[in-house]
Design a protein around this motif. Structure first.
Motif, PDB file in Angstrom:
ATOM      1  N   PHE A 294       0.845  -1.191   0.000  1.00 12.88           N
ATOM      2  CA  PHE A 294       0.000   0.000   0.000  1.00 12.88           C
ATOM      3  C   PHE A 294       0.875   1.233   0.000  1.00 12.88           C
ATOM      4  CE2 PHE A 294       0.181  -1.171   4.605  1.00 12.88           C
ATOM      5  CZ  PHE A 294       0.672   0.007   5.152  1.00 12.88           C
ATOM      6  N   ALA A 295       0.364   2.287  -0.653  1.00 11.96           N
ATOM      7  CA  ALA A 295       1.164   3.505  -0.798  1.00 11.96           C
ATOM      8  C   ALA A 295       0.269   4.657  -1.196  1.00 11.96           C
ATOM      9  CB  ALA A 295       2.263   3.314  -1.846  1.00 11.96           C
ATOM     10  N   PHE A 296       0.764   5.872  -0.997  1.00 11.31           N
ATOM     11  CA  PHE A 296       0.153   7.068  -1.569  1.00 11.31           C
ATOM     12  C   PHE A 296       1.272   8.027  -1.935  1.00 11.31           C
ATOM     13  CE2 PHE A 296      -0.044   7.386   3.077  1.00 11.31           C
ATOM     14  CZ  PHE A 296       0.516   8.619   3.352  1.00 11.31           C
ATOM     15  N   THR A 297       1.012   8.865  -2.953  1.00 10.72           N
ATOM     16  CA  THR A 297       2.077   9.678  -3.530  1.00 10.72           C
ATOM     17  C   THR A 297       1.744  11.157  -3.495  1.00 10.72           C
ATOM     18  OG1 THR A 297       1.354   9.872  -5.851  1.00 10.72           O
ATOM     19  CG2 THR A 297       2.322   7.768  -5.184  1.00 10.72           C
ATOM     20  N   GLY A 298       2.773  11.957  -3.714  1.00 12.09           N
ATOM     21  CA  GLY A 298       2.600  13.396  -3.774  1.00 12.09           C
ATOM     22  C   GLY A 298       1.806  13.849  -4.968  1.00 12.09           C
ATOM     23  N   ALA A 299       1.654  12.983  -5.987  1.00  8.19           N
ATOM     24  CA  ALA A 299       0.820  13.303  -7.146  1.00  8.19           C
ATOM     25  C   ALA A 299      -0.644  13.001  -6.888  1.00  8.19           C
ATOM     26  CB  ALA A 299       1.307  12.519  -8.365  1.00  8.19           C
ATOM     27  N   GLY A 300      -0.967  12.489  -5.690  1.00  5.35           N
ATOM     28  CA  GLY A 300      -2.352  12.236  -5.327  1.00  5.35           C
ATOM     29  C   GLY A 300      -2.841  10.830  -5.593  1.00  5.35           C
ATOM     30  N   LEU A 301      -1.969   9.930  -6.048  1.00  4.07           N
ATOM     31  CA  LEU A 301      -2.354   8.541  -6.276  1.00  4.07           C
ATOM     32  C   LEU A 301      -2.353   7.754  -4.971  1.00  4.07           C
ATOM     33  CD1 LEU A 301      -0.415   7.688  -9.549  1.00  4.07           C
ATOM     34  CD2 LEU A 301      -2.896   7.569  -9.255  1.00  4.07           C
ATOM     35  N   VAL A 302      -3.318   6.854  -4.832  1.00  4.67           N
ATOM     36  CA  VAL A 302      -3.415   5.960  -3.685  1.00  4.67           C
ATOM     37  C   VAL A 302      -3.565   4.545  -4.228  1.00  4.67           C
ATOM     38  CG1 VAL A 302      -4.655   5.440  -1.545  1.00  4.67           C
ATOM     39  CG2 VAL A 302      -4.617   7.789  -2.420  1.00  4.67           C
ATOM     40  N   GLN A 303      -2.807   3.610  -3.674  1.00  2.00           N
ATOM     41  CA  GLN A 303      -2.838   2.256  -4.201  1.00  2.00           C
ATOM     42  C   GLN A 303      -2.814   1.222  -3.076  1.00  2.00           C
ATOM     43  OE1 GLN A 303       0.954   1.907  -6.435  1.00  2.00           O
ATOM     44  NE2 GLN A 303       1.658   0.554  -4.805  1.00  2.00           N
TER      45      GLN A 303
END
Length: 339
Positions: A158-167
């Motif tokens: 699981f992760a989330f990014t500074g570009a707004g993606l969540v996975q």
């Protein structure tokens, strides 16, 4: 370059810099756990056996050509681990080389005005207390927070990014796959994409082992379920509360060419029943009831050799992501925040 907080339980690692810098920091953080537990595990020996050498070499060539920066990160990872690059790369190809590996997981997908992904990260039990959250600031690419295993690159949990993606990512045990590029390399590349559309294009027609990605993005109302592997690719927009364990549900071909373990079948059925009954996602992921094998896994004799090592709650509200990460069977979150 990095500042590591060493505590019992799920750790936290801050790191920044170029690909080699990030890999080196990840390797150093996981070096003791890999040396103590992983190098003596039969799975490490299997993926590094001479019989796998040609497939590993082919995937290495593809990785260097398509994603040279990820290859450099893996070189840094190997240096930090104090191990040969080919052994470390083979380990990061484990799900492409073998149809069944101990990378489990359960994801709860709740679409709506404030969509939420909730996820149990299940892996090798001996990695408890040695996994960590990487808070990374790569040079020239979006920052991210990701659950990391010792010895592995980020992007397959699981992760989330500074570009707004969540996975949230689940292992699929596809059979008869001839890999061209490692699925974990694709997961790492996804953390560097700038949009949901770019992420979906990246995963299209991937000649790799099987993965399921649950994806959402800040500012986008959609929640997307992606199953891919072996060149197959299926995208489904989630419009009602759903659960995904470790077998394909909508990828054509995989439905008859995959291994479904008892644990995956039981977690899928129990999760669907709890979702239908309106249970909260954290309660679902901590559930140990039902007539079959449990959703939250803590047994020393788990038949898939997997235990729950972390649980994430990630909810989008407008331009805000509220998140919490738990590493216990009960009690409050270990980490939480707003991005």
């Amino acid at each position: 370059m990095s500042n590591e907080t060493v505590t019992r339980g799920l750790g936290w690692l801050r790191l920044s810099g170029g690909p080699r810098d990030l890999g080196l920091a990840l390797g150093r953080a996981g070096r003791a756990a890999v040396a103590q537990n992983l190098l003596v595990h039969p799975l490490w020996q299997t993926v590094n056996a001479p019989a796998q050498a040609a497939r590993v070499a082919r995937m290495a060539e593809t990785t260097r050509a398509r994603f040279p920066w990820i290859w450099t990160e893996i070189e840094g990872l190997a240096e930090g681990l104090g191990l040969p690059i080919w052994q470390v790369f083979a380990w990061n190809c484990r799900g492409d080389l073998l149809a069944s590996v101990p990378d489990g997981c359960t994801t709860v997908m709740l679409p709506g005005p404030e969509p939420m992904l909730a996820h149990n990260e299940d892996g090798l039990p001996f990695f408890r207390d040695t996994c960590f959250i990487a808070e990374a600031q790569p040079e020239g690419r979006p920052g991210f927070h990701a659950f990391c295993y010792p010895g592995s690159i980020p992007g397959h949990t699981f992760a989330f990014t500074g570009a707004g993606l969540v996975q949230a990512v689940n292992n699929l045990r596809l059979v008869g796959v001839e890999p061209g590029i490692p699925r974990m390399v694709l997961g790492r590349a996804l953390l560097a994409t700038g949009s949901l559309a770019a992420a979906l294009e990246l995963l299209r027609d991937a000649p790799s082992g099987g993965f399921h990605f649950a994806l959402m993005q800040r500012g986008d109302p959609r929640m997307i379920s992606v199953e891919f592997g072996g060149g197959g690719y299926s995208v489904k927009e989630i419009d009602a509360a759903a659960v995904h364990a470790n077998h394909a549900l909508h990828l054509r071909g995989a439905l008859t060419a995959q291994t479904i373990t008892d644990s995956s079948r039981d977690r899928q059925a129990r999760g669907e029943a709890l979702v239908a009954a309106g249970h909260e996602p954290l309660a679902i992921l901590r559930d140990t009831g039902g007539s079959g094998l449990p959703i939250r896994r803590a047994a020393t004799d788990d038949p898939d050799e997997e235990n729950t090592l972390g649980t994430a709650m990630m909810r989008l509200s407008g331009q805000r992501l509220d998140w919490s990460i738990h590493d216990g069977a009960d009690g409050p979150a270990r980490y939480s925040g707003t991005a």
